[in-house]
Design an enzyme around this catalytic site. Structure first.
Site, PDB file in Angstrom:
ATOM      1  N   CYS A 136       1.000  -1.080   0.006  1.00 35.41           N
ATOM      2  CA  CYS A 136      -0.023  -0.024   0.052  1.00 35.41           C
ATOM      3  C   CYS A 136       0.881   1.175   0.063  1.00 35.41           C
ATOM      4  CB  CYS A 136      -1.084  -0.025   1.129  1.00 35.41           C
ATOM      5  SG  CYS A 136      -2.306   1.152   1.057  1.00 35.41           S
TER       6      CYS A 136
ATOM      7  N   HIS B  77      -4.082  -5.291   1.001  1.00 36.59           N
ATOM      8  CA  HIS B  77      -3.306  -5.767   2.336  1.00 36.59           C
ATOM      9  C   HIS B  77      -3.358  -7.267   2.480  1.00 36.59           C
ATOM     10  CE1 HIS B  77      -2.441  -1.721   3.689  1.00 36.59           C
ATOM     11  NE2 HIS B  77      -3.668  -1.281   3.159  1.00 36.59           N
TER      12      HIS B  77
ATOM     13  N   GLU C 147      -1.518  -8.645   4.636  1.00 36.86           N
ATOM     14  CA  GLU C 147      -1.254  -8.989   6.035  1.00 36.86           C
ATOM     15  C   GLU C 147      -2.583  -9.020   6.908  1.00 36.86           C
ATOM     16  OE1 GLU C 147      -0.830  -6.295   4.425  1.00 36.86           O
ATOM     17  OE2 GLU C 147      -1.264  -4.525   5.838  1.00 36.86           O
TER      18      GLU C 147
END
Lengths: 85, 222
Positions: B91, B187, B189
């Site tokens: 990002c 994202h 994660e």
């Protein structure tokens, strides 16, 4: 050492789509204020640069504009004002 | 052959906010993690370095612009040139990598001018996955020559199915041409633990793990 005041305007390059400009265009059209305003949204910077002479300071200013204030892939800049302090 | 623990560095700028999520995701895979403050310059002990998401330096001037001049990002060029390990920007990290010219092209304001925060359907190495996205400047832009190179070298490992931000060629994630650097707008994660309702992010970390192990093998470290 002399000091100069500069005003810089950074805008998106010609041909790069400007969604923020388009959004303002839509509002101007909707409110009946302007039909095709072709709005460009950019950024304004006012700063001081020092140099031994005007050329020296202008060269430094160009470097600041190219390296920090704009990204040449996307944006172009214009020096709107350049005056000795 | 001894098992080698993967050493991970996670760079933290003023304004970074996905550092802890990234740490937890790495630890889920058994990787060792350190946070690295943005004035750090020695990165050579890490097998992989993350530039996590957030708003480094408040996104002042534009996203990623000021972070590019921090000592740690300057040191990243050295880390990459030495081919020491993998560098991954998620990002805001992707925005920094583009601003620092470590990846080609640039990320600009989304087509619809909005900050988009939603689950995005993606194609990840020809598999369909869903990952969270959260960005205002995620529209990938590059010139025609660069886009052709990306296509011919298969650098675009991640693509949007319903392009939410107007990115060129639906690009959501990109390898560099040497396969050492990754930029990814979604994202992964945030999609590791079952509690979050989505574990599709694991596939991304598994790809990185395989790449690191391949590299360690080829350099005789395991």
């Amino acid at each position: 050492m002399k000091k100069y005041k500069a005003d810089i305007i950074v805008t998106l390059k010609k041909g790069v789509r400007d969604p923020q400009g388009t959004a303002v265009d839509t509002v101007l059209k909707r409110t009946g204020l302007e039909e095709n305003a072709e709005v460009k949204v950019g950024k304004f910077f006012a700063l001081s640069v020092s140099g031994n002479n005007e050329l020296d300071a202008r060269n430094k200013l160009n470097k600041i504009c190219e390296d920090v204030l704009s990204n040449p892939v996307l944006e172009s800049y214009e020096v709107e004002r350049f005056l000795e302090e | 052959m001894k098992a080698q623990i993967i050493k991970t560095g996670i760079i933290v700028f003023p304004g970074t906010n996905c550092d802890l999520d990234t740490k937890r995701a790495c630890e889920f895979f058994g990787w060792e993690t350190d946070f690295i403050w943005h004035d750090e310059t020695s990165l050579n002990k890490y097998d992989v370095v993350f530039l996590p998401g957030g708003f480094s330096y408040g996104d002042y001037i534009r996203a990623g612009r000021l972070a590019r001049f921090s000592p740690v990002v300057m040191a990243l060029s050295d880390y990459v040139n030495k081919k020491r390990g993998f560098l991954i920007g998620i990002c805001n990290g992707f925005q920094i990598l583009c601003e620092a010219k470590l990846l080609p092209g640039i990320l600009s304001v989304n087509d619809n001018t909005k900050f988009i925060c939603e689950e995005a359907d993606l194609l990840f190495e020809n598999k369909e996955i869903t990952l969270p996205i959260a960005h205002g400047e995620g529209r990938y832009i590059a010139d025609e020559k660069t886009l052709q190179e990306i296509k011919s070298k298969k650098m675009d490992f991640l693509k949007y199915k319903n392009n939410p931000n107007g990115s060129a060629k639906d690009i959501a994630g990109l390898w560099d041409k040497e396969n050492n650097i990754i930029g990814i707008m979604p994202h992964p994660e945030r999609a590791i633990f079952a509690e979050t309702g989505n574990i599709d992010g694991r596939a991304f970390f598994e790809m990185i793990e395989a790449a690191i192990k391949g590299k360690l093998l080829s350099t005789g470290k395991i």
